[in-house]
Design a protein around this motif. Sequence first.
Motif, PDB file in Angstrom:
ATOM      1  N   ASP A 139       0.803  -1.217   0.000  1.00  0.00           N
ATOM      2  CA  ASP A 139       0.000   0.000   0.000  1.00  0.00           C
ATOM      3  C   ASP A 139       0.839   1.271   0.000  1.00  0.00           C
ATOM      4  O   ASP A 139       0.299   2.367  -0.191  1.00  0.00           O
ATOM      5  N   GLU A 140       2.144   1.140   0.233  1.00  0.00           N
ATOM      6  CA  GLU A 140       2.987   2.326   0.349  1.00  0.00           C
ATOM      7  C   GLU A 140       2.980   3.113  -0.961  1.00  0.00           C
ATOM      8  O   GLU A 140       3.044   2.533  -2.038  1.00  0.00           O
ATOM      9  N   LEU A 141       2.940   4.429  -0.815  1.00  0.00           N
ATOM     10  CA  LEU A 141       2.901   5.308  -1.982  1.00  0.00           C
ATOM     11  C   LEU A 141       4.309   5.733  -2.383  1.00  0.00           C
ATOM     12  O   LEU A 141       5.197   5.874  -1.543  1.00  0.00           O
ATOM     13  N   TRP A 142       4.498   5.930  -3.685  1.00  0.00           N
ATOM     14  CA  TRP A 142       5.774   6.409  -4.244  1.00  0.00           C
ATOM     15  C   TRP A 142       6.927   5.499  -3.829  1.00  0.00           C
ATOM     16  O   TRP A 142       8.031   5.958  -3.578  1.00  0.00           O
ATOM     17  N   ASP A 143       6.672   4.201  -3.745  1.00  0.00           N
ATOM     18  CA  ASP A 143       7.663   3.250  -3.229  1.00  0.00           C
ATOM     19  C   ASP A 143       7.683   2.030  -4.151  1.00  0.00           C
ATOM     20  O   ASP A 143       7.075   1.000  -3.864  1.00  0.00           O
ATOM     21  N   PRO A 144       8.378   2.147  -5.303  1.00  0.00           N
ATOM     22  CA  PRO A 144       8.264   1.136  -6.358  1.00  0.00           C
ATOM     23  C   PRO A 144       8.726  -0.258  -5.942  1.00  0.00           C
ATOM     24  O   PRO A 144       9.684  -0.412  -5.189  1.00  0.00           O
ATOM     25  N   ARG A 145       8.021  -1.253  -6.478  1.00  0.00           N
ATOM     26  CA  ARG A 145       8.394  -2.658  -6.305  1.00  0.00           C
ATOM     27  C   ARG A 145       8.904  -3.199  -7.639  1.00  0.00           C
ATOM     28  O   ARG A 145       8.308  -2.929  -8.698  1.00  0.00           O
ATOM     29  N   ILE A 146       9.982  -3.963  -7.592  1.00  0.00           N
ATOM     30  CA  ILE A 146      10.554  -4.546  -8.810  1.00  0.00           C
ATOM     31  C   ILE A 146       9.854  -5.871  -9.082  1.00  0.00           C
ATOM     32  O   ILE A 146       9.921  -6.796  -8.261  1.00  0.00           O
ATOM     33  N   ILE A 147       9.173  -5.961 -10.221  1.00  0.00           N
ATOM     34  CA  ILE A 147       8.411  -7.171 -10.517  1.00  0.00           C
ATOM     35  C   ILE A 147       9.084  -8.044 -11.569  1.00  0.00           C
ATOM     36  O   ILE A 147       8.715  -9.203 -11.730  1.00  0.00           O
ATOM     37  N   ALA A 148      10.042  -7.494 -12.286  1.00  0.00           N
ATOM     38  CA  ALA A 148      10.752  -8.285 -13.296  1.00  0.00           C
ATOM     39  C   ALA A 148      12.021  -7.547 -13.681  1.00  0.00           C
ATOM     40  O   ALA A 148      12.137  -6.333 -13.462  1.00  0.00           O
ATOM     41  N   GLN A 149      12.962  -8.305 -14.227  1.00  0.00           N
ATOM     42  CA  GLN A 149      14.155  -7.693 -14.799  1.00  0.00           C
ATOM     43  C   GLN A 149      14.313  -8.184 -16.224  1.00  0.00           C
ATOM     44  O   GLN A 149      14.122  -9.379 -16.517  1.00  0.00           O
ATOM     45  N   VAL A 150      14.627  -7.266 -17.110  1.00  0.00           N
ATOM     46  CA  VAL A 150      14.770  -7.547 -18.539  1.00  0.00           C
ATOM     47  C   VAL A 150      16.149  -7.045 -18.958  1.00  0.00           C
ATOM     48  O   VAL A 150      16.386  -5.839 -18.999  1.00  0.00           O
ATOM     49  N   ASN A 151      17.064  -7.952 -19.207  1.00  0.00           N
ATOM     50  CA  ASN A 151      18.452  -7.548 -19.431  1.00  0.00           C
ATOM     51  C   ASN A 151      18.897  -6.648 -18.277  1.00  0.00           C
ATOM     52  O   ASN A 151      18.844  -7.073 -17.134  1.00  0.00           O
ATOM     53  N   ASP A 152      19.275  -5.416 -18.557  1.00  0.00           N
ATOM     54  CA  ASP A 152      19.758  -4.531 -17.486  1.00  0.00           C
ATOM     55  C   ASP A 152      18.672  -3.580 -16.979  1.00  0.00           C
ATOM     56  O   ASP A 152      18.971  -2.575 -16.348  1.00  0.00           O
ATOM     57  N   HIS A 212       7.087  12.375   2.837  1.00  0.00           N
ATOM     58  CA  HIS A 212       6.416  11.180   2.315  1.00  0.00           C
ATOM     59  C   HIS A 212       7.189  10.521   1.167  1.00  0.00           C
ATOM     60  O   HIS A 212       6.765   9.478   0.675  1.00  0.00           O
ATOM     61  N   ILE A 213       8.309  11.110   0.756  1.00  0.00           N
ATOM     62  CA  ILE A 213       9.077  10.542  -0.349  1.00  0.00           C
ATOM     63  C   ILE A 213      10.393   9.985   0.172  1.00  0.00           C
ATOM     64  O   ILE A 213      11.178  10.689   0.798  1.00  0.00           O
ATOM     65  N   LYS A 214      10.615   8.708  -0.106  1.00  0.00           N
ATOM     66  CA  LYS A 214      11.856   8.041   0.268  1.00  0.00           C
ATOM     67  C   LYS A 214      12.646   7.721  -0.995  1.00  0.00           C
ATOM     68  O   LYS A 214      12.079   7.259  -1.986  1.00  0.00           O
ATOM     69  N   THR A 215      13.941   7.937  -0.941  1.00  0.00           N
ATOM     70  CA  THR A 215      14.794   7.592  -2.072  1.00  0.00           C
ATOM     71  C   THR A 215      15.032   6.079  -2.103  1.00  0.00           C
ATOM     72  O   THR A 215      15.384   5.480  -1.087  1.00  0.00           O
ATOM     73  N   THR A 216      14.814   5.485  -3.281  1.00  0.00           N
ATOM     74  CA  THR A 216      14.957   4.034  -3.405  1.00  0.00           C
ATOM     75  C   THR A 216      15.295   3.657  -4.840  1.00  0.00           C
ATOM     76  O   THR A 216      14.974   4.399  -5.775  1.00  0.00           O
ATOM     77  N   THR A 217      15.939   2.504  -4.986  1.00  0.00           N
ATOM     78  CA  THR A 217      16.140   1.938  -6.323  1.00  0.00           C
ATOM     79  C   THR A 217      15.126   0.830  -6.583  1.00  0.00           C
ATOM     80  O   THR A 217      15.295   0.039  -7.505  1.00  0.00           O
ATOM     81  N   GLY A 218      14.076   0.790  -5.770  1.00  0.00           N
ATOM     82  CA  GLY A 218      13.043  -0.217  -5.928  1.00  0.00           C
ATOM     83  C   GLY A 218      13.225  -1.338  -4.920  1.00  0.00           C
ATOM     84  O   GLY A 218      14.346  -1.731  -4.625  1.00  0.00           O
ATOM     85  N   ARG A 219      12.107  -1.804  -4.399  1.00  0.00           N
ATOM     86  CA  ARG A 219      12.154  -2.889  -3.422  1.00  0.00           C
ATOM     87  C   ARG A 219      11.661  -4.178  -4.077  1.00  0.00           C
ATOM     88  O   ARG A 219      10.933  -4.141  -5.054  1.00  0.00           O
ATOM     89  N   ALA A 220      12.084  -5.285  -3.478  1.00  0.00           N
ATOM     90  CA  ALA A 220      11.599  -6.577  -3.968  1.00  0.00           C
ATOM     91  C   ALA A 220      10.117  -6.720  -3.651  1.00  0.00           C
ATOM     92  O   ALA A 220       9.636  -6.248  -2.617  1.00  0.00           O
ATOM     93  N   LEU A 221       9.431  -7.389  -4.521  1.00  0.00           N
ATOM     94  CA  LEU A 221       8.042  -7.727  -4.277  1.00  0.00           C
ATOM     95  C   LEU A 221       8.019  -8.923  -3.322  1.00  0.00           C
ATOM     96  O   LEU A 221       8.783  -9.857  -3.485  1.00  0.00           O
ATOM     97  N   ARG A 222       7.157  -8.861  -2.320  1.00  0.00           N
ATOM     98  CA  ARG A 222       7.090  -9.994  -1.381  1.00  0.00           C
ATOM     99  C   ARG A 222       5.851 -10.828  -1.629  1.00  0.00           C
ATOM    100  O   ARG A 222       4.842 -10.331  -2.089  1.00  0.00           O
TER     101      ARG A 222
END
Length: 136
Positions: A22-35, A126-136
């Motif tokens: 439910d977290e806002l502006w907090d991307p989850r990584i769902i797949a990786q395609v090459n780089d 409300h904004i956190k710096t991130t490179t994306g979190r894993a999907l759980r």
Amino acid sequence: MPDAETVSNEPLALPAALATFDELWDPRIIAQVNDYDVRIAKVAGEFAWHSHADTDEFFLVLQGELRIGLRDDEGEREVVLPQGSIFVVPRGIEHKPSSAGGASILLFEPTGTVNTGDRHEPLPAHIKTTTGRALR
Ligand code: NI
């Protein structure tokens, strides 16, 4: 960067993936395609002005409506992205996503891309710096 255990190689339904957080502006990584990462995020209200010096940033609106403020050579403008729309923010261009009514979005960008860019205005709490979190 998520490892092989955190990015699944199984089919993934986007509605189910979106329902896991439910977290806002907090991307989850769902797949990786090459780089590149495919990330999903829930957003509402305003993000911060920022730019990515070295990469374009792809947006697909899954639900709701996203707006993206842009500052380029022609000044400041805003694009409106209804559900189902795509848009690419070119590298180096300052941008500020927002969604008054809330939206779910999909992002496609190089693995390691920081959500708040290489440069950004002072970040609200409300904004956190991130490179994306894993999907759980
Ligand atoms: Ni960005």
